[in-house]
Design an enzyme around this catalytic site. Structure first.
Site, short mmCIF file in Angstrom:
data_model
loop_
_atom_site.label_atom_id
_atom_site.label_comp_id
_atom_site.label_asym_id
_atom_site.label_seq_id
_atom_site.Cartn_x
_atom_site.Cartn_y
_atom_site.Cartn_z
N HIS A 87 8.65 -42.80 -196.16
CA HIS A 87 7.77 -41.86 -195.47
C HIS A 87 7.09 -40.96 -196.49
O HIS A 87 7.74 -40.44 -197.39
CB HIS A 87 8.58 -41.00 -194.49
CG HIS A 87 7.76 -39.95 -193.80
ND1 HIS A 87 8.04 -38.60 -193.91
CD2 HIS A 87 6.67 -40.05 -192.99
CE1 HIS A 87 7.15 -37.92 -193.20
NE2 HIS A 87 6.32 -38.77 -192.63
N SER A 88 5.77 -40.82 -196.39
CA SER A 88 5.01 -39.91 -197.23
C SER A 88 5.22 -40.23 -198.71
O SER A 88 5.01 -41.37 -199.13
CB SER A 88 5.41 -38.47 -196.90
OG SER A 88 4.56 -37.54 -197.49
N LEU A 89 5.66 -39.25 -199.51
CA LEU A 89 5.87 -39.49 -200.95
C LEU A 89 6.91 -40.57 -201.19
O LEU A 89 6.85 -41.29 -202.20
CB LEU A 89 6.29 -38.18 -201.63
CG LEU A 89 6.48 -38.22 -203.15
CD1 LEU A 89 5.18 -38.54 -203.87
CD2 LEU A 89 7.06 -36.91 -203.66
N SER A 101 7.18 -43.36 -199.75
CA SER A 101 6.53 -44.67 -199.78
C SER A 101 5.89 -44.93 -201.15
O SER A 101 5.89 -46.06 -201.63
CB SER A 101 5.47 -44.77 -198.67
OG SER A 101 4.42 -43.85 -198.91
#
Length: 707
Positions: free
Chosen positions: A345-347, A349
């Site tokens: 999720h977010s960073l 990924s």
């Protein structure tokens, strides 16, 4: 009088005086039924205490172990799908895969209603035995109004099977001789878990088909309620169980599938335990303290990842934690034969993407890739050097490079000193070094946009990380990337990589990558899905970097209930209607204008001309509605777009459908859009669909619009 069984308290028990005597009653001792215990554990969140029931499956397992008499030794019973162990002797529930405060476990039979939230709280096991004995005597002898005093001097009165109350003690009750009814408001007492309306889950399937590691983004909190990655992944797992029951019912009934296990991977605590928080605290201004603390704890994680020092800490933590969890999972599930996927999720990924681009493929796989074929053939490498020299108008030096057996990889390891020793004059040397530097700059920026690539052109020349396409992502090798970070290798090959609300596209662009080679695929992972909410401010697309010359929409994720959300259908319908009205109006105006501008003709001829004009208008307006064809046709066309090998030739970008309330104000729901994935049924269903598709198992009913 017929006293009720403890599990089904009959109303007749409180009306014994009104009932006629029954001569043919069985032995009174047989009327009593022992209470069925249920196991609970205590959860403390924000100084609030809650008693949560184990699933029916886990409670039966714990009761069986307790009944075997082996609870006097340190017997360990796995619960919650194997994620928690219960130490029966210590009455403790301990997390297996992550660090968490130990919870108290209790075998519960009697409960009283709490003060704050009206939730039922179990009595201690010892006092519950006393209550059960008193209840058994009362039922057997039909003698009620029993009064018991708990160890904390609380009074419990058993009026009848349906009315049992609990009074708080009053400090001066003994001195003044006050009765229990004078000691404040009584609280209800219940016997047996079936009488307290507790939500008891059935339990999880024992068979695990697939394992998914989930990596969080910036900060310790992962959703709008400031919950940890553990709690959010618990939600994701629970949604997956309900989606399996709703959409894979046939496969479950035929025992083809069990479930997918999701395990959280936490790197934030390791990063902030390095002492960097103390250093930041020293230089942080004292004003707006809470905001500055929030920034230090969350947003700065992005900058930490772009620092070579802390990037190393982060990638080491993520890789080692996933490897540790994988080994521990195999130890606890020796019969597991399924695959492993990863989600970020977010960073998180971006961290996973960088890790995956730096995994080493097996030699046999490498041979099939562009990079593998290039590195395994020295002749091909020499030919590439000739092409480079020809491009730089330095073909006369081809023999020199051939004599030194210089292939492409060796060329990019060259320093100015090496070229000078080969006898290359200053002018050609500068041309070659500039070419190498420009190629290296793009690939270093691929990893870290903040590092100054031009200032270190020689030191960063570590390996063949390019294709002949200018500024395109091909196949970076770990040797090249080792300067910025030494990327660890995973102990498994992920089946699919899922990115939720991911900034990968933005980071690649900032690092200088303009285009991803359509032939590029992750070395050890064949699947890649980029899933995002339309209002997510952090999410970026990937497909336009692969196919930059073509404008097309991302794939719309079908709603888990099998249709498009109604407000989106309405919006599409209104759009189509407005286009049709516009086309009809333009056609009518065109016919009217032509009738005014034409010379007067005989009636018969005019009629035929009008017919021709209408036919012309019809043929002219025919192509216009084509862009507004049915959504199914558009989707079918969109899914056929070639977006390269990054996801095995399949579409990569998938957009969720916003909720009706979210469509009123995009800005208001932007933050929620970034944190919505944990409880999104549509996201979970796509993950399950793609995972089980690799095993040849499909949904009961294909969703409309799905690929």
């Amino acid at each position: 009088h017929r006293p009720a069984a403890p599990r089904r308290s009959s109303s007749s028990s409180s009306m014994s005086a009104a009932e006629p005597p029954e001569a043919a009653e069985p032995d009174p001792a047989r009327r009593y039924e022992a209470v069925v215990p249920h196991w609970f554990y205590r959860k403390v969140t924000d100084s609030r205490e809650r008693w949560i029931p184990f699933s029916s499956q886990d409670s039966e397992r714990l009761e069986e172990a307790h009944g075997s008499g082996r609870d006097k030794e340190d017997l360990v019973v796995p619960t919650s799908g194997g994620r928690y162990d219960v130490h029966l002797k210590k009455r403790q529930r301990v997390a297996v895969y992550w660090e968490e405060e130990v919870s108290e476990v209790r075998r519960c039979t009697w409960f009283y209603k709490g003060d704050k939230d009206n939730k039922y709280i179990p009595y201690s096991e010892t006092f519950s035995k006393e209550l059960e004995e008193a209840y058994m005597i009362a039922v057997t002898l039909d003698e009620w109004k029993k009064k018991l005093e708990s160890p904390s001097r609380e009074i419990i009165i058993l009026h009848n099977p349906k009315l049992m109350v609990h009074y708080h003690p009053v400090a001066t009750s003994d001195d003044w001789g006050s009765t229990p009814t004078e000691q404040g408001r009584p609280r209800t007492v219940k016997r047996g878990v079936e009488n307290i309306a507790a939500e008891i889950p059935n339990g999880e399937p024992l068979q695990i088909d697939h394992l998914v590691f989930v990596v969080h983004g910036i900060g310790p909190a992962c959703d709008i309620r400031f919950r940890s990655i553990i709690q959010c992944v618990n939600d994701f797992r629970n949604v997956s169980l309900s989606m399996l029951q709703a959409h894979f019912k046939k496969a479950q009934e035929q025992q083809q599938i069990g479930r997918v296990e999701f395990l959280p991977v936490n790197w934030h605590s390791s990063l902030h335990s390095t002492g960097v928080d103390v250093d930041l605290e020293r230089i942080t201004l004292p004003s707006i303290n809470r905001l500055r603390h929030f920034i230090n704890d969350t947003i700065l994680d992005v900058f930490f990842y772009n620092s070579s020092t802390y990037c190393q800490t982060i990638v080491d933590t993520v890789a080692s934690e996933m490897n540790r969890l994988y080994q521990l999972f195999l130890q606890r599930n020796p019969l597991f034969k399924g695959g492993v996927s990863i989600a970020g999720h977010s960073l998180g990924s971006l961290i996973l993407f960088d890790l995956l681009t730096n995994q080493k493929a097996a030699p046999e796989e490498d041979e099939h890739s562009e990079e593998g074929s290039r590195t395994t053939s020295s002749n091909r490498g020499t030919e590439e050097v000739k092409d480079i020299l020809k491009k730089l108008e330095l073909s006369e030096y081809c023999d020199v490079f051939e004599k030194e057996k210089m292939d492409r990889q060796a060329l990019f390891l060259c320093t100015e000193k090496n070229l000078k020793e080969m006898g290359i004059p200053l002018g050609p040397r500068m041309k070659i070094l500039h070419y190498i530097s420009s190629k290296m700059e793009m690939q270093v920026c691929l990893l870290h946009g903040l590092c100054s690539c031009r200032s270190q052109p020689i030191a960063l020349r570590q390996g063949p990380a390019f294709t002949t396409h200018d500024q395109s992502l091909s196949t970076p090798t770990s040797s090249f990337l080792a300067v910025s970070a030494n990327y660890p290798q995973l102990n498994y090959k992920p089946t699919i990589f899922f990115a939720f609300g991911s900034p990968i596209g933005m980071f690649l662009t900032v690092r200088g990558v303009k285009r991803i080679n359509p032939n590029y695929s992750l070395p050890t992972c064949k699947g890649f899905f980029n899933i995002f909410h339309p209002f997510d401010p952090v999410a970026y697309r990937i497909e336009p970097m692969i196919v930059p010359d073509l404008e097309f929409e991302p794939m719309l994720l079908p709603h888990h209930k099998g249709r498009k959300r109604m407000h989106l259908e309405l919006k599409e319908g209104l759009t189509r209607m407005s286009v049709d009205l516009k086309n009809n109006l333009l056609g009518s105006l065109r016919v009217a204008w032509q009738s005014f501008t034409r010379a007067p003709l005989p009636a018969v001829e005019a009629a035929s001309t009008d017919a021709e004009a209408e036919a012309e208008a019809g043929t002219e307006k025919q192509p216009d509605p084509k862009p507004e064809e049915t959504p199914a046709a558009v989707k079918e066309e969109a899914s056929l777009i070639n977006v390269g090998r990054l996801n095995g030739g399949n579409r990569i970008d998938y957009v969720l459908q916003e909720k009706p309330i979210e469509s009123f104000n995009e800005y208001l729901f932007a933050l929620q859009g970034h944190l919505c994935y944990w409880e999104s049924e549509d996201t979970v269903l796509l993950v399950l669909k793609e995972i089980y598709q690799t095993q040849g198992i499909t949904l009961d009913q294909p969703l409309p619009g799905s690929q």
